[in-house]
Design an enzyme around this catalytic site. Structure first.
Site, mmCIF file in Angstrom:
data_model
loop_
_atom_site.group_PDB
_atom_site.id
_atom_site.type_symbol
_atom_site.label_atom_id
_atom_site.label_comp_id
_atom_site.label_asym_id
_atom_site.label_seq_id
_atom_site.Cartn_x
_atom_site.Cartn_y
_atom_site.Cartn_z
ATOM 1 C CE LYS A 77 60.773 -96.871 -18.934
ATOM 2 N NZ LYS A 77 62.169 -96.390 -18.828
ATOM 3 C CD GLU A 116 67.214 -93.740 -17.199
ATOM 4 O OE1 GLU A 116 66.775 -94.116 -16.092
ATOM 5 O OE2 GLU A 116 66.667 -93.976 -18.276
ATOM 6 N NE ARG A 117 66.264 -94.861 -11.413
ATOM 7 C CZ ARG A 117 65.035 -95.139 -11.880
ATOM 8 N NH1 ARG A 117 64.042 -94.314 -11.641
ATOM 9 N NH2 ARG A 117 64.810 -96.237 -12.570
#
Length: 452
Positions: free
Chosen positions: A183, A206-207
């Site tokens: 993705k 998001e990480r």
């Protein structure tokens, strides 16, 4: 006696200096209870409403901002934007006397920058100037009868999308994917390749370690130069994760209103909805569909509708073409957020894990992907080619088990024979390297050659 010009100037400077020294009037309340996510405040319920901001000073000199998420009688419940240590009951909480809606001073100098949901730089660049007209972050979308129609087709630079889910300027597409199917790489290809003037990218939840990797490795210097990246990592509080989506929409609307064609990429709508769920549950709202309170499904269309064509009339002719990612839990494409987003958007792209496992990237399942505006923007010959290619790929899927068992003999069915011969060429066409930038006309020409 008439005053001289120099005397008037001196007096005006003195008055300005005195005004600047004035302390803005504020309403004060006191914290009556503290939790890990927010606080109950007494004394402000008559003056504040939902969404207003409150400033609180911690015991160790820290300053925190919270937002009103619930008003019940004389008590306000607020949530933190940032972690605030050293709070205790009795601490003063204050809000401006004047009601200022959350806003951002967006300008063209934001291009190429990485910012947080408050518009503060997260990169190593210079501070952003606040001396621009503020824009409300809770703006409403253009009215349905005042909104322009979709523009001409747009080349997004990804062959699988350009050929099988062709998009138009101002269209809103969903990217439905599980974890680990490419993705982020697909989003970076869109940000680099799409035919737009400005790209606004929101990384919601998001990480943290992946932010620099996405910006430096996936987006690259050229992609960042025309982009604004809004970041709220997974460890940020729910309000910050929610605010990242609103900030990205506000930035996109600013450039749209200057006549630009804007690409808005949001990763992901699911984490935005999870932040809304956390806020609503903290405010005491009961859960409904799979733990999501009704507020989530009321707020989601308000965000998604802000993308799309701008209003008709005036000097603006800008559009916001948007791609919203939806994380499907356990590859379940019918879970509540995915189902709601699919109904609201103008089409959807499905990333399939089995395709990724075969090594074909981007792993878009073109048979399950749909663009609702495709028929109206392509030439008749292009639509016929796409329809023909879909039929070939669908035929190969239908007979897949027969081929594995060796139960089909060549010559038994001309349509099947053609599918066996042609489908590999189409699959090869759909496979695209991350640094390829195909042209729209070239892609259709290659598809036509593959079908012969």
């Amino acid at each position: 006696m008439a005053l001289s010009i120099s005397s008037l100037v001196d007096r005006s400077h003195s008055a300005e200096s005195a005004i600047n020294k004035l302390v803005p009037a504020r309403w004060y309340g006191r914290i009556s209870a503290v939790s890990s996510s927010g606080a109950k405040i007494l004394g402000l319920s008559k003056y504040l409403s939902l969404g207003d901001r409150i400033t609180i000073h911690g015991r160790f000199g820290t300053v925190g901002i919270s937002e009103v998420i619930s008003v019940q009688g004389d008590t306000i419940y607020s949530m933190w934007f940032n972690n605030l240590d050293g709070l205790r009951t009795g601490t003063l909480a204050y809000a401006p006397f004047l009601d200022f809606a959350p806003s951002l001073a967006v300008s063209s100098e934001w291009l190429g920058r990485v910012i947080d949901p408050f518009g503060r730089p997260l990169d190593e660049g210079l501070p952003l100037s606040p001396n621009h007209a503020p824009l409300a972050t809770r703006a409403s979308p253009p009215g349905a009868t005042r909104r322009a129609r979709l523009g001409e087709r747009i080349c997004v630079g990804v062959r699988a999308i350009d050929l099988f889910a062709t998009c138009r300027h101002g269209q809103r597409m969903g990217i439905f994917a599980g974890s680990g199917v490419g993705k982020s790489t697909l989003l970076a290809m869109l940000a680099r390749n799409a035919a737009c003037d400005v790209a606004v990218i929101a990384l919601v939840g998001e990480r943290g370690r992946e932010v620099r990797e996405f910006i430096e490795d996936e987006l690259g210097t050229a992609g960042l130069a025309r982009s604004i990246v809004v970041v709220a990592t997974s460890d940020a509080n729910a309000l910050m994760r929610r605010e990242a989506a609103y900030t990205a929409a506000t930035v996109a609307e600013y450039f749209r209103d200057t006549g630009k064609n804007v690409l808005l990429i949001m990763d992901s709508v699911t984490r935005f909805c999870q932040a809304l769920r956390e806020i609503a549950l903290s405010a005491g709202e009961p859960p409904a569909a799979r733990g999501y309170p009704p507020t989530v499904f009321a707020e989601l269309p308000r965000l998604l509708e802000r993308a799309g064509p701008g209003p008709t009339g005036g000097a603006s002719a800008g559009q916001i073409t948007a791609f919203f990612t939806v994380l499907v839990e356990g590859d379940d494409h019918n879970e509540p957020v995915a189902d709601s987003a699919r109904a609201l958007l103008d089409g959807h792209l499905v990333l399939d894990r089995r395709i990724a496992e075969r090594g074909r990237f981007p792993a878009i399942d073109v048979l399950k992907s749909v663009s609702r505006a495709m028929a109206g923007c392509n030439a008749l010959s292009d639509n016929q080619m796409t329809s023909d290619a879909r039929q070939i790929l669908a035929t190969l899927v239908d007979i897949h088990d027969l081929l594995k068992l060796g139960a089909y003999r060549p010559g038994g069915d001309p349509a099947i024979d053609r599918a066996i011969m042609t489908a590999p060429r189409i699959e090869e066409l759909l496979c695209q390297g991350r640094n390829e930038r195909p042209d729209l006309q070239e892609s259709f020409a290659r598809l036509g050659a593959a079908l012969k």
